[in-house]
Scaffold this active site. Structure first.
Site, PDB file in Angstrom:
ATOM      1  N   ASP A  49      46.230  43.955  59.045  1.00 33.25           N
ATOM      2  CA  ASP A  49      46.466  43.453  60.400  1.00 33.25           C
ATOM      3  C   ASP A  49      47.879  43.789  60.858  1.00 33.25           C
ATOM      4  O   ASP A  49      48.854  43.242  60.338  1.00 33.25           O
ATOM      5  CB  ASP A  49      46.282  41.926  60.434  1.00 33.25           C
ATOM      6  CG  ASP A  49      46.496  41.367  61.826  1.00 33.25           C
ATOM      7  OD1 ASP A  49      45.528  41.350  62.602  1.00 33.25           O
ATOM      8  OD2 ASP A  49      47.637  40.969  62.154  1.00 33.25           O
ATOM      9  N   TYR A  54      54.962  44.712  66.126  1.00 36.33           N
ATOM     10  CA  TYR A  54      55.543  44.587  64.777  1.00 36.33           C
ATOM     11  C   TYR A  54      56.418  45.807  64.432  1.00 36.33           C
ATOM     12  O   TYR A  54      57.137  45.801  63.449  1.00 36.33           O
ATOM     13  CB  TYR A  54      54.456  44.419  63.691  1.00 36.33           C
ATOM     14  CG  TYR A  54      53.549  43.220  63.852  1.00 36.33           C
ATOM     15  CD1 TYR A  54      53.834  42.218  64.763  1.00 36.33           C
ATOM     16  CD2 TYR A  54      52.403  43.098  63.074  1.00 36.33           C
ATOM     17  CE1 TYR A  54      52.983  41.130  64.913  1.00 36.33           C
ATOM     18  CE2 TYR A  54      51.550  42.007  63.213  1.00 36.33           C
ATOM     19  CZ  TYR A  54      51.843  41.031  64.139  1.00 36.33           C
ATOM     20  OH  TYR A  54      50.995  39.964  64.272  1.00 36.33           O
ATOM     21  N   HIS A 116      47.003  40.508  72.384  1.00 33.39           N
ATOM     22  CA  HIS A 116      47.878  39.737  71.497  1.00 33.39           C
ATOM     23  C   HIS A 116      48.091  38.299  71.989  1.00 33.39           C
ATOM     24  O   HIS A 116      48.040  37.359  71.194  1.00 33.39           O
ATOM     25  CB  HIS A 116      49.226  40.460  71.345  1.00 33.39           C
ATOM     26  CG  HIS A 116      49.899  40.211  70.046  1.00 33.39           C
ATOM     27  ND1 HIS A 116      50.634  41.160  69.374  1.00 33.39           N
ATOM     28  CD2 HIS A 116      49.958  39.101  69.275  1.00 33.39           C
ATOM     29  CE1 HIS A 116      51.107  40.635  68.253  1.00 33.39           C
ATOM     30  NE2 HIS A 116      50.719  39.390  68.174  1.00 33.39           N
TER      31      HIS A 116
HETATM   32  P1  NDP Z   1      51.777  33.574  56.324  1.00 33.84           P
HETATM   33  O1  NDP Z   1      51.265  32.228  56.674  1.00 33.84           O
HETATM   34  O2  NDP Z   1      50.850  34.608  55.821  1.00 33.84           O
HETATM   35  O3  NDP Z   1      52.987  33.376  55.308  1.00 33.84           O
HETATM   36  C1  NDP Z   1      53.818  34.441  54.963  1.00 33.84           C
HETATM   37  C2  NDP Z   1      55.071  33.860  54.300  1.00 33.84           C
HETATM   38  O4  NDP Z   1      54.716  33.180  53.114  1.00 33.84           O
HETATM   39  C3  NDP Z   1      56.053  34.918  53.940  1.00 33.84           C
HETATM   40  O5  NDP Z   1      57.341  34.383  54.058  1.00 33.84           O
HETATM   41  C4  NDP Z   1      55.736  35.195  52.463  1.00 33.84           C
HETATM   42  O6  NDP Z   1      56.899  35.640  51.791  1.00 33.84           O
HETATM   43  C5  NDP Z   1      55.291  33.838  51.991  1.00 33.84           C
HETATM   44  N1  NDP Z   1      54.224  33.918  50.965  1.00 33.84           N
HETATM   45  C6  NDP Z   1      53.140  34.730  50.955  1.00 33.84           C
HETATM   46  N2  NDP Z   1      52.368  34.507  49.881  1.00 33.84           N
HETATM   47  C7  NDP Z   1      52.980  33.515  49.174  1.00 33.84           C
HETATM   48  C8  NDP Z   1      52.691  32.868  47.964  1.00 33.84           C
HETATM   49  N3  NDP Z   1      51.595  33.192  47.268  1.00 33.84           N
HETATM   50  N4  NDP Z   1      53.535  31.897  47.529  1.00 33.84           N
HETATM   51  C9  NDP Z   1      54.636  31.574  48.228  1.00 33.84           C
HETATM   52  N5  NDP Z   1      54.969  32.161  49.401  1.00 33.84           N
HETATM   53  C10 NDP Z   1      54.157  33.133  49.858  1.00 33.84           C
HETATM   54  O7  NDP Z   1      52.587  34.054  57.618  1.00 33.84           O
HETATM   55  P2  NDP Z   1      52.514  35.147  58.737  1.00 33.84           P
HETATM   56  O8  NDP Z   1      53.170  34.490  59.886  1.00 33.84           O
HETATM   57  O9  NDP Z   1      53.027  36.437  58.289  1.00 33.84           O
HETATM   58  O10 NDP Z   1      50.949  35.304  59.117  1.00 33.84           O
HETATM   59  C11 NDP Z   1      50.099  36.217  58.499  1.00 33.84           C
HETATM   60  C12 NDP Z   1      49.737  37.359  59.425  1.00 33.84           C
HETATM   61  O11 NDP Z   1      49.114  36.891  60.621  1.00 33.84           O
HETATM   62  C13 NDP Z   1      50.948  38.123  59.981  1.00 33.84           C
HETATM   63  O12 NDP Z   1      51.565  38.923  59.014  1.00 33.84           O
HETATM   64  C14 NDP Z   1      50.301  38.868  61.106  1.00 33.84           C
HETATM   65  O13 NDP Z   1      49.570  39.972  60.650  1.00 33.84           O
HETATM   66  C15 NDP Z   1      49.402  37.780  61.698  1.00 33.84           C
HETATM   67  N6  NDP Z   1      50.059  37.049  62.787  1.00 33.84           N
HETATM   68  C16 NDP Z   1      49.541  37.172  64.049  1.00 33.84           C
HETATM   69  C17 NDP Z   1      50.097  36.524  65.112  1.00 33.84           C
HETATM   70  C18 NDP Z   1      49.483  36.651  66.442  1.00 33.84           C
HETATM   71  O14 NDP Z   1      50.101  36.228  67.442  1.00 33.84           O
HETATM   72  N7  NDP Z   1      48.306  37.220  66.571  1.00 33.84           N
HETATM   73  C19 NDP Z   1      51.310  35.692  64.965  1.00 33.84           C
HETATM   74  C20 NDP Z   1      51.770  35.580  63.600  1.00 33.84           C
HETATM   75  C21 NDP Z   1      51.155  36.234  62.573  1.00 33.84           C
HETATM   76  P3  NDP Z   1      56.981  37.050  50.998  1.00 33.84           P
HETATM   77  O15 NDP Z   1      56.562  38.132  51.965  1.00 33.84           O
HETATM   78  O16 NDP Z   1      58.398  37.109  50.602  1.00 33.84           O
HETATM   79  O17 NDP Z   1      56.041  36.926  49.837  1.00 33.84           O
END
Ligand code: NDP
Length: 280
Positions: A49, A54, A116
């Site tokens: 995604d 981004y 979006h």
């Molecule tokens: P998530 O809820 O997926 O959380 C990601 C965070 O959690 C990062 O800081 C990551 O750090 C950490 N993390 C991931 N796995 C673990 C784990 N197993 N244990 C502890 N910490 C963990 O957040 P996102 O906001 O990134 O949402 C996911 C996706 O949704 C986005 O990447 C995007 O593709 C989409 N999205 C869409 C939006 C929209 O408006 N349509 C808005 C926001 C997000 P690290 O990378 O250091 O592991």
């Protein structure tokens, strides 16, 4: 119920979308995004995604091309999502934005293209452009993101194609029950963004206790809750071990009691903007 990382849900137009994918928001273009996407595909993920805003579509595209060669995965086994950014909304500008995304990704088609955010006065025209792209076969499914029930009702009023997906912020603190019910009644699949509340949910005590009981991590409990709730989920991580950890959720099942305990954590709390009140 999904049994493996590659299992899919049939969307309202018959297209199969993986229940589980990798998100790449806040992942830097270049080696960071290339590594994340390649690790994900290597460890069995098939859905990625991204979004124009981004600013990492080029890296995502490069990773896809390399992973296809190195892992022997074909394009039709992958499911690639991108999104039209707010400033590009409108009919002609959306068509142009789509072509630009496709070019940066180095792809001939997308699997899913989303509006979006519901930009007032614009999203209906934008939807017409997505319908055109869909009819031309440039994208296999079209959908929306950050649409409340009232946005969906408004769009459905004159849409020719019913959105296949609504991707919204969704996690145990924001469980979106009303929207989920409405979407289900219209055949729209709900997809969770920030399924881990951008990492915050890991600290929750109730979830930690449940995690201990199953010998799983808090992240795994929450992602399993998504799957058992019939929600497509796309956790983001740039760390290979967490990319593996997050997807290791197909070897246990949460009891009805534990599902209910997680459901009860809802407090309608957002980490991101409210789609009725955003200024970007
Ligand atoms: P998530 O809820 O997926 O959380 C990601 C965070 O959690 C990062 O800081 C990551 O750090 C950490 N993390 C991931 N796995 C673990 C784990 N197993 N244990 C502890 N910490 C963990 O957040 P996102 O906001 O990134 O949402 C996911 C996706 O949704 C986005 O990447 C995007 O593709 C989409 N999205 C869409 C939006 C929209 O408006 N349509 C808005 C926001 C997000 P690290 O990378 O250091 O592991």
């Amino acid at each position: 119920m999904a049994q493996t990382l590659q299992d899919t849900v049939k969307l309202n137009n018959g297209v199969e979308m993986p229940w589980f994918g990798l998100g790449v928001w806040q992942v830097e273009d270049g080696s960071e995004v290339i590594n994340s996407v390649k690790w994900a595909i290597k460890h069995g993920y098939r859905s990625i995604d991204t979004a124009a805003v981004y600013k990492n579509e080029e890296g995502v595209g490069q990773a896809i091309a390399e992973a296809m060669k190195e892992e022997g995965v074909s394009r039709d086994q992958l499911f690639i999502t991108s999104k039209v950014w707010n400033s590009d909304q409108g009919y002609e500008s959306t068509l142009e934005a789509f072509e630009a995304s496709l070019k940066r990704l180095g792809l001939e088609y997308l699997d899913l293209y989303l509006i979006h955010w519901p930009v007032k006065g614009k999203y209906k025209e934008t939807w017409k452009a997505l319908e055109k792209l869909y009819k031309e076969g440039k994208v296999r499914a079209i959908g929306v993101s950050n649409f409340h029930v009232h946005h969906l009702e408004d769009l459905l009023g004159d849409a020719e194609v019913v959105p296949a997906v609504d991707q919204v912020e969704l996690h145990p603190y924001l469980s979106q029950l009303e929207l989920r019910k409405f979407a289900e009644s219209k055949g729209i699949q709900i997809e969770a963004w920030s399924p881990l509340a951008n990492g915050q949910i890991i600290k929750d005590e109730t979830i930690s206790k449940i995690a201990e009981k199953y010998g799983k991590t808090s992240a795994q409990i929450v992602l399993r809750w998504d799957l058992q709730s019939k929600i497509v989920t796309i956790p983001k991580s740039v760390k290979e071990q967490r990319i593996i950890e997050n997807s290791s959720v197909f070897d246990f099942e949460l009891s009805a009691e534990d599902m209910a305990a997680i459901d009860a954590l809802n407090k309608n709390e957002r980490t991101g903007a409210d789609p009725d009140n955003f200024n970007f």
